[in-house]
Design an enzyme around this catalytic site. Sequence first.
Site, PDB file in Angstrom:
ATOM      1  N   CYS A 114       0.800  -1.226   0.000  1.00 45.64           N
ATOM      2  CA  CYS A 114       0.000   0.000   0.000  1.00 45.64           C
ATOM      3  C   CYS A 114       0.834   1.278   0.000  1.00 45.64           C
ATOM      4  O   CYS A 114       0.296   2.354  -0.264  1.00 45.64           O
ATOM      5  CB  CYS A 114      -0.945  -0.006   1.194  1.00 45.64           C
ATOM      6  SG  CYS A 114      -2.255  -1.259   1.076  1.00 45.64           S
ATOM      7  N   PHE A 165      -9.878  -5.270  -1.024  1.00 43.18           N
ATOM      8  CA  PHE A 165      -9.040  -4.968  -2.190  1.00 43.18           C
ATOM      9  C   PHE A 165      -9.815  -5.000  -3.496  1.00 43.18           C
ATOM     10  O   PHE A 165     -10.659  -5.856  -3.729  1.00 43.18           O
ATOM     11  CB  PHE A 165      -7.854  -5.934  -2.255  1.00 43.18           C
ATOM     12  CG  PHE A 165      -6.785  -5.616  -1.255  1.00 43.18           C
ATOM     13  CD1 PHE A 165      -5.774  -4.714  -1.565  1.00 43.18           C
ATOM     14  CD2 PHE A 165      -6.799  -6.181   0.012  1.00 43.18           C
ATOM     15  CE1 PHE A 165      -4.798  -4.394  -0.644  1.00 43.18           C
ATOM     16  CE2 PHE A 165      -5.823  -5.870   0.943  1.00 43.18           C
ATOM     17  CZ  PHE A 165      -4.818  -4.982   0.617  1.00 43.18           C
ATOM     18  N   HIS A 256      -3.257   7.376   1.835  1.00 39.07           N
ATOM     19  CA  HIS A 256      -3.645   6.109   1.222  1.00 39.07           C
ATOM     20  C   HIS A 256      -4.834   5.513   1.980  1.00 39.07           C
ATOM     21  O   HIS A 256      -4.765   5.317   3.199  1.00 39.07           O
ATOM     22  CB  HIS A 256      -2.494   5.107   1.247  1.00 39.07           C
ATOM     23  CG  HIS A 256      -2.933   3.716   0.900  1.00 39.07           C
ATOM     24  ND1 HIS A 256      -3.292   3.368  -0.390  1.00 39.07           N
ATOM     25  CD2 HIS A 256      -3.124   2.618   1.654  1.00 39.07           C
ATOM     26  CE1 HIS A 256      -3.675   2.102  -0.399  1.00 39.07           C
ATOM     27  NE2 HIS A 256      -3.577   1.623   0.833  1.00 39.07           N
ATOM     28  N   ASN A 289      -9.618  -0.626  -1.696  1.00 36.81           N
ATOM     29  CA  ASN A 289      -8.177  -0.444  -1.540  1.00 36.81           C
ATOM     30  C   ASN A 289      -7.484  -1.005  -2.779  1.00 36.81           C
ATOM     31  O   ASN A 289      -7.444  -2.219  -2.990  1.00 36.81           O
ATOM     32  CB  ASN A 289      -7.707  -1.173  -0.278  1.00 36.81           C
ATOM     33  CG  ASN A 289      -6.225  -0.982  -0.010  1.00 36.81           C
ATOM     34  OD1 ASN A 289      -5.463  -0.586  -0.881  1.00 36.81           O
ATOM     35  ND2 ASN A 289      -5.807  -1.293   1.208  1.00 36.81           N
TER      36      ASN A 289
END
Length: 340
Positions: A114, A165, A256, A289
């Site tokens: 990440c 994800f 992030h 993500n």
Amino acid sequence: MCIRNKNTIGYNSGIKKRYFHHTADTFRDNPELIDLSLPSLDARQAILAPAVPELAAAAASKAIAEWGRPASDITHLVLATYSGAHMPGADLRLASLLGLRPTTQRTMMYLGGCASGSAALRLANDLAENNPGARVLVACAELSLVLFRAPRVDHTGTLVMQALFGDGAGAVIVGAGEDGAGVERKLFEIMSASQTVIPGSEDAAAGYLGEGGLVFCPSPKMPSLVRQHLEECLLDAAASPRELGHGWNDMFWAVHPGGPAILDGVEGGLGLAPGKLAASRRVLREYGNMSGASVIFVLDELRRRHREELDGRLGVMLGLGPGISVETMVLRSASGMEKK
């Protein structure tokens, strides 16, 4: 393919929908991808080999078009991904798809997780500053196929990963010095860039590539570690907000979006006002993500939605990845940001 989170874990993730490069047919044709008793790394690698550079090329083509100069003017390429590993790497195929010159200097970054988007931008900044006239294309392409698997009864962590994800790619061009062509429009200026590690966090976000693909095991301690140590890491990595003439809440934030608990940890650890991480939360809600690509989506969301608020202001881009590595970049938004 767009997937909407509907189960309890998905609902708690704060993610409304995610996008996937592959479809249900991929799993129908490759049953080893979901059968835990079968090795699947070879199958995953074969699927990812063409898909990663193709997805990266789609994002990079858009970035180059907005940049306004021909692809042949790019001098360096940095490509980051956790999705597979090959020799030659996906960077060579990407350069071919984009029509870059054979002399373009390429760098591959694998399994940065990440924080990889922020790390790639830090590397690009170094390349641009130390090579007069350089224009560095940064691309991040992530396909969660490498870590997709059926859950075991005793492993809810797998369900969490599948709920968080998604797939995506982002690209930007980094340069230093004057634009001889007179067509570039600066969006953000990089004031400083650095990396540090939260003490004692080496096992808090760890993974490995094995027969069953990429296994990633984030610790439930991550949010509390971020909350407790982030401000100290930021002060070690960059000038304090007082030295910059600002407080944390006076700056814009491109964080992030690893998950709602991580964003809450950043917000709480720095005492940020509600709404300071709105861009990160929207990217998480709409895309999930996307690992390294996410922070580029957040930067784009900031400049698209908050153009007037950002005009000439300082901000912080923050990547949190395996380690726990903290990538920090102090930015200044350009005055009179483009409206497109």
